[in-house]
Design a protein around this motif. Structure first.
Motif, PDB file in Angstrom:
ATOM      1  N   ALA A   1       0.801  -1.222   0.000  1.00  0.00           N
ATOM      2  CA  ALA A   1       0.000   0.000   0.000  1.00  0.00           C
ATOM      3  C   ALA A   1       0.833   1.272   0.000  1.00  0.00           C
ATOM      4  N   TYR A   2       0.294   2.303  -0.667  1.00  0.00           N
ATOM      5  CA  TYR A   2       0.877   3.633  -0.691  1.00  0.00           C
ATOM      6  C   TYR A   2      -0.223   4.637  -0.351  1.00  0.00           C
ATOM      7  N   ILE A   3       0.164   5.756   0.241  1.00  0.00           N
ATOM      8  CA  ILE A   3      -0.795   6.830   0.502  1.00  0.00           C
ATOM      9  C   ILE A   3      -0.294   8.101  -0.169  1.00  0.00           C
ATOM     10  N   VAL A   4      -1.218   8.841  -0.807  1.00  0.00           N
ATOM     11  CA  VAL A   4      -0.827  10.082  -1.468  1.00  0.00           C
ATOM     12  C   VAL A   4      -0.615  11.166  -0.410  1.00  0.00           C
TER      13      VAL A   4
ATOM     14  N   VAL B   1      -6.964  12.677   2.299  1.00  0.00           N
ATOM     15  CA  VAL B   1      -5.915  13.566   1.817  1.00  0.00           C
ATOM     16  C   VAL B   1      -6.440  14.291   0.581  1.00  0.00           C
ATOM     17  N   ILE B   2      -6.349  15.619   0.579  1.00  0.00           N
ATOM     18  CA  ILE B   2      -6.874  16.418  -0.523  1.00  0.00           C
ATOM     19  C   ILE B   2      -5.853  17.493  -0.901  1.00  0.00           C
ATOM     20  N   GLY B   3      -6.231  18.347  -1.836  1.00  0.00           N
ATOM     21  CA  GLY B   3      -5.398  19.488  -2.173  1.00  0.00           C
ATOM     22  C   GLY B   3      -4.519  19.280  -3.391  1.00  0.00           C
ATOM     23  N   SER B   4      -3.807  20.340  -3.766  1.00  0.00           N
ATOM     24  CA  SER B   4      -3.008  20.345  -4.994  1.00  0.00           C
ATOM     25  C   SER B   4      -1.891  19.310  -4.981  1.00  0.00           C
ATOM     26  N   GLU B   5      -1.279  19.084  -3.821  1.00  0.00           N
ATOM     27  CA  GLU B   5      -0.197  18.097  -3.746  1.00  0.00           C
ATOM     28  C   GLU B   5      -0.736  16.689  -3.999  1.00  0.00           C
ATOM     29  N   GLY B   6      -1.898  16.389  -3.425  1.00  0.00           N
ATOM     30  CA  GLY B   6      -2.503  15.083  -3.646  1.00  0.00           C
ATOM     31  C   GLY B   6      -2.876  14.876  -5.106  1.00  0.00           C
ATOM     32  N   ILE B   7      -3.436  15.907  -5.728  1.00  0.00           N
ATOM     33  CA  ILE B   7      -3.794  15.831  -7.147  1.00  0.00           C
ATOM     34  C   ILE B   7      -2.556  15.611  -7.998  1.00  0.00           C
ATOM     35  N   SER B   8      -1.472  16.321  -7.665  1.00  0.00           N
ATOM     36  CA  SER B   8      -0.210  16.161  -8.399  1.00  0.00           C
ATOM     37  C   SER B   8       0.308  14.728  -8.287  1.00  0.00           C
ATOM     38  N   ASN B   9       0.209  14.138  -7.099  1.00  0.00           N
ATOM     39  CA  ASN B   9       0.610  12.738  -6.905  1.00  0.00           C
ATOM     40  C   ASN B   9      -0.161  11.822  -7.836  1.00  0.00           C
TER      41      ASN B   9
ATOM     42  N   LYS C   1     -12.065  17.193  -6.645  1.00  0.00           N
ATOM     43  CA  LYS C   1     -10.937  17.224  -7.579  1.00  0.00           C
ATOM     44  C   LYS C   1     -10.081  15.966  -7.472  1.00  0.00           C
ATOM     45  N   MET C   2      -9.932  15.438  -6.260  1.00  0.00           N
ATOM     46  CA  MET C   2      -9.193  14.187  -6.082  1.00  0.00           C
ATOM     47  C   MET C   2      -9.909  13.042  -6.782  1.00  0.00           C
TER      48      MET C   2
ATOM     49  N   GLU D   1     -12.098  13.252  -9.245  1.00  0.00           N
ATOM     50  CA  GLU D   1     -12.065  13.495 -10.689  1.00  0.00           C
ATOM     51  C   GLU D   1     -10.736  13.054 -11.296  1.00  0.00           C
ATOM     52  N   THR D   2      -9.645  13.417 -10.631  1.00  0.00           N
ATOM     53  CA  THR D   2      -8.319  13.056 -11.135  1.00  0.00           C
ATOM     54  C   THR D   2      -8.110  11.549 -11.110  1.00  0.00           C
ATOM     55  N   ALA D   3      -8.528  10.890 -10.044  1.00  0.00           N
ATOM     56  CA  ALA D   3      -8.379   9.435  -9.943  1.00  0.00           C
ATOM     57  C   ALA D   3      -9.142   8.730 -11.064  1.00  0.00           C
ATOM     58  N   ILE D   4     -10.340   9.200 -11.355  1.00  0.00           N
ATOM     59  CA  ILE D   4     -11.145   8.598 -12.435  1.00  0.00           C
ATOM     60  C   ILE D   4     -10.459   8.798 -13.783  1.00  0.00           C
ATOM     61  N   GLU D   5      -9.953   9.999 -14.015  1.00  0.00           N
ATOM     62  CA  GLU D   5      -9.265  10.288 -15.281  1.00  0.00           C
ATOM     63  C   GLU D   5      -8.023   9.423 -15.460  1.00  0.00           C
ATOM     64  N   LYS D   6      -7.377   9.041 -14.370  1.00  0.00           N
ATOM     65  CA  LYS D   6      -6.143   8.262 -14.430  1.00  0.00           C
ATOM     66  C   LYS D   6      -6.389   6.765 -14.300  1.00  0.00           C
ATOM     67  N   SER D   7      -7.648   6.335 -14.422  1.00  0.00           N
ATOM     68  CA  SER D   7      -7.994   4.916 -14.265  1.00  0.00           C
ATOM     69  C   SER D   7      -8.496   4.314 -15.578  1.00  0.00           C
TER      70      SER D   7
END
Length: 250
Positions: free
Chosen positions: A139-142, A153-161, A192-193, A195-201
């Motif tokens: 396991a990894y955590i953003v 975990v939210i925010g710009s850093e999490g989205i960047s991860n 936003k988190m 949305e990004t996860a869905i786009e990257k799946s």
């Protein structure tokens, strides 16, 4: 039956079922389909319902900026969440790179992942990360800002991860599901988190019990067609025209 009586019966039926066909109303009220269509047109113009092809839907929606804390959510729809989680666990293969979104239904998923699983898991849920490592899973955590209410975990850093990763499967939580608004949640950063996860799946599964349907929260994070929905049951068949839905408690 008088016109006003029909209107009352139609609205009562739609508010109870959320959606109904012209044929169903015709049989229920022992009235011709042409009369029902005229009634629906009038009620639509009055803003009492939404007329759609072949029937009508309720316009009642719950819009809220308030989110219950995790402890309270854990007590709601427990059996339904368990069956949804149990099914979703069967979708994970050893070769998968999996994202698990923060949330109480997605948390339940971890309980049914075999400890022998060789898949790699990434999550933005602090509680989820603890559960994953306790089961001996990879396991990894953003990284990023922590939202206290949901321990996400939210925010710009999490989205960047997340933008640097490519998931084979993701399992996403939601507060509301609506045909027009799509999947919604109260918090912009959390949306936003998701949305990004869905786009990257490659494949995205939204885990949601039936109480989430026909509810709308302030922020949309995905149209329905981008994700498969895993739920206990669907009470409104119109949603089945929008995306793939798996019902686990039929």
């Amino acid at each position: 039956m008088l016109t006003q009586e029909r209107y009352h019966s139609i609205l009562s039926t739609i508010n109870e079922k959320h959606a109904v066909t012209v044929s169903e109303l015709s049989q229920l009220l022992d009235t011709s389909e042409s009369t029902i269509r005229r009634d629906l047109t009038v009620l639509d113009r009055l803003g009492k319902l939404k007329k759609v092809f072949g029937g009508a839907t309720s316009i009642k929606q719950t819009i809220s900026v308030i989110e219950d804390d995790t402890a309270l959510k854990e007590t709601l729809m427990r059996e339904e969440k368990t069956e949804i989680a149990r099914y979703c666990a069967t979708l994970i293969n050893d070769t998968d790179f999996v994202y698990i979104d923060a949330g109480t239904t997605t948390s339940r998923l971890i309980d049914y992942i075999p400890e022998t699983s060789k898949a790699v898991y990434v999550t933005n849920g602090i509680y989820h990360a603890r559960k994953l490592i306790k089961r001996g899973l990879n396991a990894y955590i953003v990284g990023g800002k922590v939202k206290p209410v949901t321990e996400a975990v939210i925010g710009s850093e999490g989205i960047s991860n997340l933008k640097d990763l490519n998931f084979s499967k993701s399992f996403i939580g939601t507060n509301g599901i609506d045909i027009e608004a799509g999947f919604t949640t109260p918090d912009i950063d959390e949306a936003k988190m998701k949305e990004t996860a869905i786009e990257k799946s490659y494949m995205a599964f939204v885990m949601a019990d039936h109480t989430k349907f026909r509810r709308v929260f302030p922020v949309s994070f995905s149209p329905l067609g981008k994700c498969c929905i895993v739920t206990d049951k669907v009470t409104d068949s119109l949603f089945k025209n929008e995306t793939v839905i798996k019902e686990v408690m039929l």
